[in-house]
Design a protein around this motif. Structure first.
Motif, short mmCIF file in Angstrom:
data_model
loop_
_atom_site.label_atom_id
_atom_site.label_comp_id
_atom_site.label_asym_id
_atom_site.label_seq_id
_atom_site.Cartn_x
_atom_site.Cartn_y
_atom_site.Cartn_z
N GLY A 153 26.01 59.34 74.24
CA GLY A 153 25.85 58.69 73.08
C GLY A 153 25.31 57.37 72.98
N TYR A 154 24.90 56.75 74.11
CA TYR A 154 24.46 55.37 74.13
C TYR A 154 23.20 54.97 72.95
CZ TYR A 154 22.51 51.23 76.02
OH TYR A 154 21.94 49.78 76.14
N PRO A 155 23.59 53.93 72.33
CA PRO A 155 24.29 52.65 72.66
C PRO A 155 25.79 52.87 71.91
CG PRO A 155 22.61 52.35 70.96
CD PRO A 155 22.49 53.78 71.46
N TRP A 156 25.92 53.71 71.20
CA TRP A 156 27.34 53.80 70.55
C TRP A 156 27.75 55.19 71.21
CZ3 TRP A 156 22.91 54.24 67.94
CH2 TRP A 156 22.43 55.59 67.22
N GLY A 157 29.32 55.51 70.89
CA GLY A 157 29.75 56.81 71.07
C GLY A 157 30.04 57.31 72.61
N SER A 158 30.27 58.45 72.99
CA SER A 158 30.69 58.93 74.21
C SER A 158 29.63 59.93 74.77
CB SER A 158 32.05 59.41 73.82
OG SER A 158 32.10 60.52 72.69
N VAL A 159 30.13 60.62 75.61
CA VAL A 159 29.49 61.81 76.18
C VAL A 159 29.76 63.17 75.84
CG1 VAL A 159 28.82 62.98 78.61
CG2 VAL A 159 29.01 60.35 78.51
N GLN A 160 28.92 63.77 75.33
CA GLN A 160 29.34 65.09 74.60
C GLN A 160 28.51 66.20 75.12
OE1 GLN A 160 28.43 65.00 70.14
NE2 GLN A 160 28.93 67.06 69.96
N GLU A 161 29.08 67.34 75.36
CA GLU A 161 28.34 68.46 75.70
C GLU A 161 27.99 69.30 74.54
OE1 GLU A 161 30.10 72.53 77.58
OE2 GLU A 161 30.09 70.86 79.06
N HIS A 162 26.82 70.03 74.34
CA HIS A 162 26.34 70.51 73.33
C HIS A 162 25.83 72.20 74.10
CE1 HIS A 162 25.24 67.22 70.68
NE2 HIS A 162 25.11 66.68 71.54
N SER A 163 26.81 73.06 73.49
CA SER A 163 26.91 74.47 73.97
C SER A 163 25.32 75.28 74.07
CB SER A 163 28.00 75.29 73.35
OG SER A 163 27.74 75.49 72.15
N GLY A 164 25.25 76.26 74.62
CA GLY A 164 24.03 76.98 74.82
C GLY A 164 23.82 77.72 73.38
N LYS A 165 22.63 78.00 73.02
CA LYS A 165 22.39 78.64 71.62
C LYS A 165 21.44 79.57 71.89
CE LYS A 165 25.01 75.59 69.35
NZ LYS A 165 26.16 75.89 68.40
N VAL A 166 21.38 80.58 71.08
CA VAL A 166 20.15 81.83 71.05
C VAL A 166 19.47 81.56 69.87
CG1 VAL A 166 19.83 84.15 71.12
CG2 VAL A 166 21.58 83.31 72.75
N VAL A 167 18.01 81.40 69.91
CA VAL A 167 17.29 81.37 68.69
C VAL A 167 16.53 82.50 68.79
CG1 VAL A 167 15.30 80.16 67.90
CG2 VAL A 167 17.42 78.87 68.55
N THR A 168 16.35 83.25 67.62
CA THR A 168 15.50 84.51 67.55
C THR A 168 14.34 84.46 66.25
OG1 THR A 168 17.50 85.67 67.60
CG2 THR A 168 15.80 86.78 66.53
N ASP A 169 13.35 84.83 67.03
CA ASP A 169 12.02 84.81 66.31
C ASP A 169 11.65 86.25 65.71
OD1 ASP A 169 11.73 82.09 66.78
OD2 ASP A 169 10.35 82.36 67.90
N VAL A 170 11.10 86.48 64.70
CA VAL A 170 11.02 87.71 64.38
C VAL A 170 9.59 87.73 63.38
CG1 VAL A 170 13.12 88.84 64.16
CG2 VAL A 170 12.02 87.78 62.00
#
Length: 798
Positions: free
Chosen positions: A722-739
């Motif tokens: 999160g530099y320059p403010w905040g903390s370290v954050q994990e963003h979980s995996g995602k599935v994106v669907t195109d049709v």
């Protein structure tokens, strides 16, 4: 739940049809059997028998069916080892999306057009985005309607093509056949913003006896998106944020009263966070003609004009000095307007001698100009007399390359190529108007000053040889290259690639090579001042001016103690298996290892009393600070068959990739702490800000007058500091669907409707301490923060 069900159904359909394929006839003509131009200079290698992994992307099909309409976006969804994410509140990087291949930097991917080196942009990415400190190639400057297909070589190729080809090569092959096509596209996001208007078209005709000429154009506009909400910043009070007030509820109530008294609402004080507005006008031509027997003239290139509008940080009323509040009593949010002009041309002569030597002499020119204007802003030092718009200067990069390539097929077993190259490069920064930089400069984007203004150039010469051997089921490619740069000296690199087909349709392949990347002129000469956040030890935050200073400056080398920039050096090794049990099914599995020594990066924020003399509180400097190692695995499964009365195709691809810093180069004379030289914030950008796992399953079906596309793309987890403010954050995996669903209204006329990210998937919301008190709801990672995008497209062929 719905998207998981759709993903499982897609996988089941793929597996079921692979089994069904054994009994169904399939058309033989597909991308697997096309001759590839990258990876070797032989004219008889295809995707199937290449010694290194090469993907061929059929663009003409995708721009009819797929939601994506830029080269960056198309490759991002069809090649898992390729990544490109739109950024927000990041100055020029909002207007040219950085790209990566196999986890490497944007400047470690070489881009070719019709096999000729493409120039890079003049923009340096320095806003702590992916590719921080790098200078990439603007793929968005190439009109999509001009492209026949794209070849992506996923292997080191500096020994063949020179600097930058550490991670691989993207070769854009232009249309060269008579005929015409055009499309009209309209789309918008599920939030009702981000409207897109796009026209693209091309027309080709015969030229002379055996030649052709193709004209292509794109006119498009993408409007801004807004992905923010109400925040917790103290709008009229002096607490910075309500969190710092003795009584937060009372501070908010006092703000609410003042907001209402001024006839406003909290929505009027939201930050503009999201995709920038972009307009494009592009024109390309590709022509070749026979001047005489065995003697051909060719030329290709064009112009791209882009106008962008991005946004800086909003200045709330309590942050604006009293003199400037007479101009903006309720604060303001600056607008950064860019004009990005790109010009290119390659012209050459090809001649085939009577004894079958092929000679190609060419000149390739490229120029990228990036001009800055800042609107809706002020210079605080000018008080109530300050203008609200400033010209903030420009930077440009020019590259001219002369190539002589000679090739001959000696016999059925031996191909020989050799040649030379001369390249000239020039980088320039021009100062803006005085008010944009004097006395602190224009708010949000400080203009380039006369101290930043610079002209720098260099030249290089190169010689290469490339040998291709075929003996039965065994093929080998051997390449060597010598280069001399006027600003850092000589380098010699080599490559060996082998392939052995041990059973018909089954082969093992591998390659080992050395490579290099010369420090770009932009990295050598770029300097500026910019606005960023400063957080004191007690948590007080403020906007301050920071700077990037040149590595060659007296301040960088004698006061701070950095070493002079030198070239990056790399070793690239790969080993893979290919399987083609039937003409319908093709599978490749390739592992790779890339080691880069003396990688050029931007330092973290360096503080030093001497910086006050140049008007900045902290500085960042380019340095060969780290060595990195990248390990990964690419899987590609391609399948095509007849299914019922129609044609079915499936492509499953995945990439697993990990980059680690394995060594730090801490100069012996360095006078600053290590965490300022290269802190955790910069380690995060290299190691974990891009997905380490990414996969795509693309299913297409054509029957009668209908065509269908379903594509699921998995973006693996990322970790963001999160530099320059905040903390370290994990963003979980995602599935994106195109049709998409297309229908042929008449011969040569098709209507397609569909969506990108139909289930409106976003990255994880940022934890509060990383959101700048609620301003940044999402981080621009993985698939970005646009959300669902719906489109309708009318396609014509004539």
């Amino acid at each position: 739940m719905k998207r998981n069900t759709l993903l499982l159904a897609s996988l089941a359909l793929l597996v079921g049809n692979i089994a069904f394929a054994q009994e169904i006839e399939v058309e033989e003509n597909n991308a697997l059997d096309e001759v590839v131009l990258v990876g070797n200079r032989s004219n008889n290698r295809t995707v199937v028998n290449s010694s290194v992994p090469v993907d061929i992307i059929q663009v003409e099909e995708l721009i009819q069916q797929a939601p994506q309409l830029t080269l960056n976006d198309i490759l991002n969804y069809v090649i898992p080892s390729f990544n490109s994410v739109r950024q927000s509140s990041s100055d020029g990087t909002e207007h040219i999306d950085p790209i990566t291949l196999r986890g490497m930097g944007p400047d470690q991917v070489l881009v070719l057009i019709n096999g000729k080196r493409r120039h890079t942009t003049s923009l340096v990415n320095y806003q702590n985005t992916v590719g921080n400190g790098s200078v990439g190639t603007d793929l968005g400057a190439i009109p999509i309607s001009a492209i026949k297909n794209i070849e992506v070589l996923r292997d080191g190729a500096a020994a063949q093509y020179g600097s930058d080809a550490i991670a691989g090569v993207v070769n854009v092959v232009l249309k060269d056949a008579p005929g015409g096509d055009a499309s009209l596209t309209y789309g918008q996001t599920s939030k009702g913003d981000g409207e897109t208007y796009n026209f693209n078209g091309s027309y080709g005709a015969k030229l002379g006896r055996n030649g052709s000429i193709v004209f292509s154009a794109v006119v498009s506009e993408r409007k801004k998106t807004t992905r923010t909400g109400d925040h917790n910043l103290d709008i009229y009070g002096d607490n910075f944020a309500y969190d710092f007030a003795d009584h937060p509820d009372d501070a908010r109530a006092a703000d609410d009263a003042l907001i209402a008294a001024n006839g406003l609402t909290r929505k009027d004080f939201r930050f503009q966070i999201g995709d920038a507005q972009i307009r494009n006008q592009q024109f390309f031509v590709n022509a070749e003609t026979e001047l005489a027997d065995r003697f051909e003239l060719y030329t290709f290139g064009g112009v791209s004009l882009r106008q962008g509008e991005g946004y800086g940080f909003r200045r709330l009323p309590n942050e604006v000095p009293s003199e400037s509040r007479t101009i903006f009593p309720n604060g303001f949010q600056p607008v950064l307007k860019s004009n990005v002009n790109d010009y290119s041309n390659s012209t050459g002569l090809r001649y085939k001698t009577l004894n079958q030597w092929n000679l190609d002499l060419s000149n390739t020119f490229g120029l990228n100009e990036f001009k800055y204007n800042v609107d809706n802003t002020v210079n605080y030092a000018l008080g109530a007399d300050s203008p609200t718009s400033f010209y903030a200067g420009k930077h440009s990069f020019l590259q001219n390359t002369v190539n002589l390539d000679i090739f001959k097929k000696i016999n059925s077993n031996v191909n020989l190529a050799f040649g030379g190259e001369y390249r000239y490069e020039k980088y320039q920064i021009e100062a803006g108007e005085a008010g944009s930089y004097e006395g602190g400069g224009s708010q949000s984007f400080v203009g380039f000053s006369p101290e930043n203004a610079v002209k720098g150039d260099r030249h290089s010469v190169a010689a290469y040889t490339d040998l291709g051997l075929t003996f039965g089921n065994f093929t080998a490619d051997l390449a060597g290259r010598f280069e001399n740069y006027s600003d850092f000296g000589n380098t010699i690199n080599g490559k060996l690639a082998l392939r052995y087909e041990y059973i018909k349709g089954y082969s093992v392949r591998g390659a080992v090579s050395t490579g290099f990347r010369a420090p770009s002129l932009q990295q050598k000469y770029f300097s500026n001042s910019y606005t960023d956040l400063y957080i004191s030890d007690n948590g007080t935050q403020s906007l301050v001016t920071k700077g990037i200073i040149r590595n060659s400056s007296d301040l960088a080398q004698n006061r701070i103690g950095l070493d002079e920039l030198k070239e990056e050096k790399s070793v690239n090794a790969s080993l893979g298996l290919t399987f083609r049990p039937t003409s319908k099914l093709f599978i490749t599995l390739d592992g790779y290892f890339i080691k880069v020594d003396d990688r050029i990066v931007l330092t973290s924020d360096i503080t030093d009393p001497s910086l006050e003399a140049i008007g900045v509180s902290a500085a960042r400097i380019f340095s060969n600070a780290v060595d990195t190692e990248t390990r990964g695995l690419d899987l590609v499964v391609s399948y095509k068959t007849r299914l019922g009365q129609g044609n079915f195709n499936a492509n499953l691809s995945a990439n697993v990739n990990e980059t680690k810093i394995v060594n730090y180069h801490f100069p012996s004379s360095l006078t600053v702490p290590f965490n300022q030289y290269f802190g955790d914030d910069q380690v995060n950008i290299i190691e974990t800000l891009s997905p380490q796992v990414k996969g795509s399953l693309n299913l297409g079906y054509d029957i009668h007058r209908f065509n269908f596309l379903v594509r699921n793309t998995y973006f693996g987890k990322v970790i963001k500091d999160g530099y320059p403010w905040g903390s370290v954050q994990e963003h979980s995996g995602k599935v994106v669907t195109d049709v998409s669903i297309g229908y042929d209204l008449a011969k040569g006329v098709n209507l397609t409707i569909g969506a990108n990210n139909i289930f409106d998937i976003y990255p994880d919301k940022q934890v509060y301490e990383n959101s700048y008190y609620g301003v940044f709801k999402y981080a621009p990672v993985q698939m970005g923060v646009t959300g669902a995008y719906y489109f309708a497209r009318l396609n014509f062929r004539f």
